[in-house]
Design an enzyme around this catalytic site. Structure first.
Site, mmCIF file in Angstrom:
data_model
loop_
_atom_site.group_PDB
_atom_site.id
_atom_site.type_symbol
_atom_site.label_atom_id
_atom_site.label_comp_id
_atom_site.label_asym_id
_atom_site.label_seq_id
_atom_site.Cartn_x
_atom_site.Cartn_y
_atom_site.Cartn_z
ATOM 1 N N LYS A 44 0.586 -1.070 -0.005
ATOM 2 C CA LYS A 44 -0.053 0.027 0.106
ATOM 3 C C LYS A 44 0.780 1.189 -0.087
ATOM 4 O O LYS A 44 0.429 2.397 -0.005
ATOM 5 C CB LYS A 44 -0.868 -0.015 1.221
ATOM 6 C CG LYS A 44 -2.082 -0.914 1.187
ATOM 7 C CD LYS A 44 -2.982 -0.886 2.121
ATOM 8 C CE LYS A 44 -4.071 -1.751 1.975
ATOM 9 N NZ LYS A 44 -5.211 -1.872 3.378
ATOM 10 N N ASP A 68 3.264 -4.593 11.733
ATOM 11 C CA ASP A 68 2.089 -4.948 12.230
ATOM 12 C C ASP A 68 2.117 -4.906 13.931
ATOM 13 O O ASP A 68 2.844 -5.385 14.513
ATOM 14 C CB ASP A 68 1.605 -6.287 11.923
ATOM 15 C CG ASP A 68 -0.225 -6.431 12.106
ATOM 16 O OD1 ASP A 68 -0.504 -6.325 13.195
ATOM 17 O OD2 ASP A 68 -0.793 -6.715 10.719
ATOM 18 N N LEU A 69 0.972 -4.355 14.500
ATOM 19 C CA LEU A 69 0.964 -4.313 15.898
ATOM 20 C C LEU A 69 0.732 -5.624 16.470
ATOM 21 O O LEU A 69 1.118 -5.939 17.727
ATOM 22 C CB LEU A 69 -0.517 -3.684 16.278
ATOM 23 C CG LEU A 69 -0.571 -2.032 16.140
ATOM 24 C CD1 LEU A 69 -1.855 -1.563 16.115
ATOM 25 C CD2 LEU A 69 0.434 -1.349 16.694
ATOM 26 N N ALA A 89 -0.720 4.149 15.359
ATOM 27 C CA ALA A 89 -1.502 2.844 15.046
ATOM 28 C C ALA A 89 -2.297 2.313 16.210
ATOM 29 O O ALA A 89 -1.663 2.259 17.218
ATOM 30 C CB ALA A 89 -0.552 1.899 14.228
ATOM 31 N N TYR A 163 -13.553 -0.849 22.369
ATOM 32 C CA TYR A 163 -12.708 0.098 21.622
ATOM 33 C C TYR A 163 -12.302 0.969 22.968
ATOM 34 O O TYR A 163 -10.896 1.572 23.352
ATOM 35 C CB TYR A 163 -13.355 1.153 20.930
ATOM 36 C CG TYR A 163 -12.406 2.331 20.532
ATOM 37 C CD1 TYR A 163 -11.194 2.154 19.766
ATOM 38 C CD2 TYR A 163 -12.676 3.660 20.789
ATOM 39 C CE1 TYR A 163 -10.344 3.179 19.359
ATOM 40 C CE2 TYR A 163 -11.938 4.526 20.397
ATOM 41 C CZ TYR A 163 -10.728 4.440 19.937
ATOM 42 O OH TYR A 163 -9.934 5.352 19.652
ATOM 43 N N LYS A 167 -8.306 1.513 24.593
ATOM 44 C CA LYS A 167 -7.442 2.521 24.726
ATOM 45 C C LYS A 167 -6.779 2.915 26.205
ATOM 46 O O LYS A 167 -5.720 3.403 26.403
ATOM 47 C CB LYS A 167 -8.235 3.868 24.284
ATOM 48 C CG LYS A 167 -8.632 3.757 23.035
ATOM 49 C CD LYS A 167 -7.492 3.625 21.624
ATOM 50 C CE LYS A 167 -6.528 4.743 21.689
ATOM 51 N NZ LYS A 167 -5.376 4.609 20.778
ATOM 52 N N PRO A 192 -7.065 12.399 22.423
ATOM 53 C CA PRO A 192 -7.945 13.471 21.493
ATOM 54 C C PRO A 192 -9.420 13.004 21.773
ATOM 55 O O PRO A 192 -9.842 11.758 22.278
ATOM 56 C CB PRO A 192 -7.786 13.029 20.065
ATOM 57 C CG PRO A 192 -6.533 12.337 19.870
ATOM 58 C CD PRO A 192 -6.392 11.862 21.256
ATOM 59 N N VAL A 195 -12.372 12.917 16.489
ATOM 60 C CA VAL A 195 -11.492 13.743 15.534
ATOM 61 C C VAL A 195 -12.467 14.101 14.282
ATOM 62 O O VAL A 195 -12.813 12.891 13.663
ATOM 63 C CB VAL A 195 -10.375 12.881 15.361
ATOM 64 C CG1 VAL A 195 -9.489 13.910 14.247
ATOM 65 C CG2 VAL A 195 -9.414 12.887 16.634
HETATM 66 P P1 NAP Z 1 -7.441 5.415 11.335
HETATM 67 O O1 NAP Z 1 -7.458 6.314 10.318
HETATM 68 O O2 NAP Z 1 -8.404 4.139 11.244
HETATM 69 O O3 NAP Z 1 -5.979 4.825 11.669
HETATM 70 C C1 NAP Z 1 -5.669 4.001 12.371
HETATM 71 C C2 NAP Z 1 -4.385 3.013 12.080
HETATM 72 O O4 NAP Z 1 -4.059 2.101 12.739
HETATM 73 C C3 NAP Z 1 -4.136 3.025 10.479
HETATM 74 O O5 NAP Z 1 -3.089 3.307 10.054
HETATM 75 C C4 NAP Z 1 -4.203 1.416 10.501
HETATM 76 O O6 NAP Z 1 -3.678 0.635 9.650
HETATM 77 C C5 NAP Z 1 -3.660 1.126 11.967
HETATM 78 N N1 NAP Z 1 -3.714 -0.381 12.532
HETATM 79 C C6 NAP Z 1 -4.844 -0.864 12.800
HETATM 80 N N2 NAP Z 1 -4.637 -1.895 13.298
HETATM 81 C C7 NAP Z 1 -3.109 -2.293 12.977
HETATM 82 C C8 NAP Z 1 -2.529 -3.672 13.148
HETATM 83 N N3 NAP Z 1 -2.854 -4.652 13.542
HETATM 84 N N4 NAP Z 1 -1.188 -3.294 12.860
HETATM 85 C C9 NAP Z 1 -0.656 -2.090 12.327
HETATM 86 N N5 NAP Z 1 -1.575 -1.009 12.090
HETATM 87 C C10 NAP Z 1 -2.672 -1.114 12.577
HETATM 88 O O7 NAP Z 1 -7.924 5.980 12.615
HETATM 89 P P2 NAP Z 1 -7.237 7.535 13.331
HETATM 90 O O8 NAP Z 1 -8.625 8.160 13.836
HETATM 91 O O9 NAP Z 1 -6.279 8.144 12.533
HETATM 92 O O10 NAP Z 1 -6.691 6.908 14.691
HETATM 93 C C11 NAP Z 1 -5.368 6.916 14.675
HETATM 94 C C12 NAP Z 1 -5.228 6.844 16.473
HETATM 95 O O11 NAP Z 1 -5.993 7.875 17.148
HETATM 96 C C13 NAP Z 1 -5.742 5.612 17.154
HETATM 97 O O12 NAP Z 1 -4.756 5.238 18.100
HETATM 98 C C14 NAP Z 1 -7.180 5.982 17.599
HETATM 99 O O13 NAP Z 1 -7.162 5.186 18.832
HETATM 100 C C15 NAP Z 1 -6.809 7.346 18.187
HETATM 101 N N6 NAP Z 1 -7.989 8.231 18.350
HETATM 102 C C16 NAP Z 1 -8.651 8.351 17.387
HETATM 103 C C17 NAP Z 1 -9.705 9.339 17.636
HETATM 104 C C18 NAP Z 1 -10.705 9.777 16.464
HETATM 105 O O14 NAP Z 1 -12.012 10.098 16.881
HETATM 106 N N7 NAP Z 1 -10.447 9.382 15.328
HETATM 107 C C19 NAP Z 1 -10.189 9.744 18.893
HETATM 108 C C20 NAP Z 1 -9.178 9.516 19.962
HETATM 109 C C21 NAP Z 1 -7.898 8.722 19.550
HETATM 110 P P3 NAP Z 1 -4.524 0.115 8.401
HETATM 111 O O15 NAP Z 1 -4.605 1.479 7.219
HETATM 112 O O16 NAP Z 1 -3.648 -0.826 7.558
HETATM 113 O O17 NAP Z 1 -6.053 -0.356 8.576
#
Ligand code: NAP
Length: 346
Positions: A44, A68-69, A89, A163, A167, A192, A195
């Site tokens: 990708k 990978d995590l 991630a 979820y 966290k 955050p 978002v």
């Molecule tokens: P996102 O776009 O879904 O990003 C999540 C990322 O984690 C993606 O790059 C995904 O990779 C990766 N990931 C998931 N499982 C994985 C695995 N097993 N191994 C390696 N990579 C993995 O969501 P985001 O909103 O940007 O979230 C990023 C961070 O912010 C997360 O820690 C989330 O908990 C935190 N957060 C988000 C929000 C919100 O409202 N969006 C609020 C508070 C905290 P793939 O692309 O390959 O799936």
């Protein structure tokens, strides 16, 4: 502050394909840092670089590593030579899995993998994306305003989802590692709220579903649910400030702006995007009905602990220690909605 940082060493961003990570990468590039990212599969990589290059041509120079995590492979190579690591991630799915461990295990063990590899490689500081989910869930008597001093209780299952538990458990494990075998490594977390803000493509985070559900005609009525909103660009600014600010180590930083109930987001969207008006709900969904529907609908199940509940966190610390400011929630909502229209998602 940033002048003291050696910009020749690459800065690692884990989960480089993600919504928040993309903005962290763009801000780092803009500030002249060399950027390295992890993704699950290098297949990708070209598409990700092309996407980021639509915003900044320097994205062509990003180095990508597979990690990978859920596996030890790749982490040591990814952190080698880095002074700073943004560990972003973590799984954040739109639907909850039946087994909570599908989220908890990768979130916790993945954070520990990133931290252990960083410690072994002599990284100075890891900045980890945690969440308000680690601050504001699972209380019997929830305070009116929560802060970085507060911790969610992931064992109170009525007021958590898999979820939110993932966290809290991951962030706790990270701080515990720092006070044990990880001593000497620095850690700061960014926590955050929900978002929103611009998406770069039609592939985006679960949080943006707030807008796609409201604008795409999926919701016949708005549930009594609300969140503090934060713009994805301000989350990125908080991450980078937590990297550049010497005194940020050892601290959690809430990134959050104004509170919006779903019905108020819907009202704002109807006013600002009249062409979409017909699809945006104007009725309210009674909470008892949503509880009933959630038995059959996994997306709605995620919403149940939020029903009729206002969780409010203070963003004072990020403003005073990191000097970041947060755009009004309205700006994040409208920029997110406009970008979804531009990408023909809604
Ligand atoms: P996102 O776009 O879904 O990003 C999540 C990322 O984690 C993606 O790059 C995904 O990779 C990766 N990931 C998931 N499982 C994985 C695995 N097993 N191994 C390696 N990579 C993995 O969501 P985001 O909103 O940007 O979230 C990023 C961070 O912010 C997360 O820690 C989330 O908990 C935190 N957060 C988000 C929000 C919100 O409202 N969006 C609020 C508070 C905290 P793939 O692309 O390959 O799936």
């Amino acid at each position: 502050m940033s002048d003291q940082i050696n910009k020749d060493a690459p800065v690692l961003v884990t989960g480089a394909s993600g919504y928040i990570a993309q903005q962290v990468i763009l801000l780092l590039l803009d500030k002249g840092y060399k950027v390295r990212g992890t993704i699950r599969s290098l297949d990708k990589g070209p598409a990700l670089k092309n996407l980021l290059a639509t915003q900044d041509p320097r994205a062509a120079d990003i180095e990508l590593f597979a990690a990978d995590l859920t596996s030890d492979a790749g982490w040591d190579d990814a952190v080698a030579g880095c002074t700073y690591v943004h560990h972003i991630a973590s799984p954040i799915p739109p639907e909850l899995p039946k087994d909570p461990n599908e989220l908890i295990v990768p979130a916790r063990d993945g954070a520990l993998r990133a931290l252990k590899a960083s410690k072994a490689a002599g990284v100075k500081r890891v900045i980890m994306t945690s969440s308000v989910a680690s601050v504001a869930y699972g209380y019997d008597n929830q305070p009116d305003v929560l802060s970085e001093e507060d911790w969610s209780n992931p064992d109170n299952l009525k007021d958590n989802t898999a979820y939110t538990r993932s966290k809290t458990i991951a962030e706790k494990a990270a701080w515990e590692y720092l006070s044990g075998p990880g001593q000497g490594l620095e850690l700061a977390t960014v926590n955050p709220s929900a978002v929103l803000g611009p998406v770069l493509s039609g592939d985006f985070s679960a949080s943006v579903e707030i807008l796609t559900q409201l604008m795409g005609g999926q919701l016949p009525a708005t549930p009594k649910v609300g969140f503090q909103i934060v713009d994805v660009r301000d989350v990125a600014a908080t991450h980078v400030a937590a990297m550049e600010t010497p005194g940020a180590a050892g601290h959690r930083f809430i990134a959050a702006s104004d509170y919006y109930w779903f019905e108020d987001i819907a009202k704002l969207l109807r006013e600002e995007f009249p062409a979409q008006k017909k699809k945006i709900p104007h009725r309210k969904l009674p909470s008892f009905l949503l509880r009933l529907l959630s038995i059959f609908n996994p997306v709605m199940k995620q919403v149940v602990p939020e029903l009729d509940k206002k969780r409010f966190v203070s963003n004072d610390k990020a403003q005073s220690i990191l000097g970041v400011t947060f755009r009004p929630g309205k700006e994040a909502i409208l920029a997110g909605a406009q970008s979804l229209i531009d990408h023909k998602v809604v």
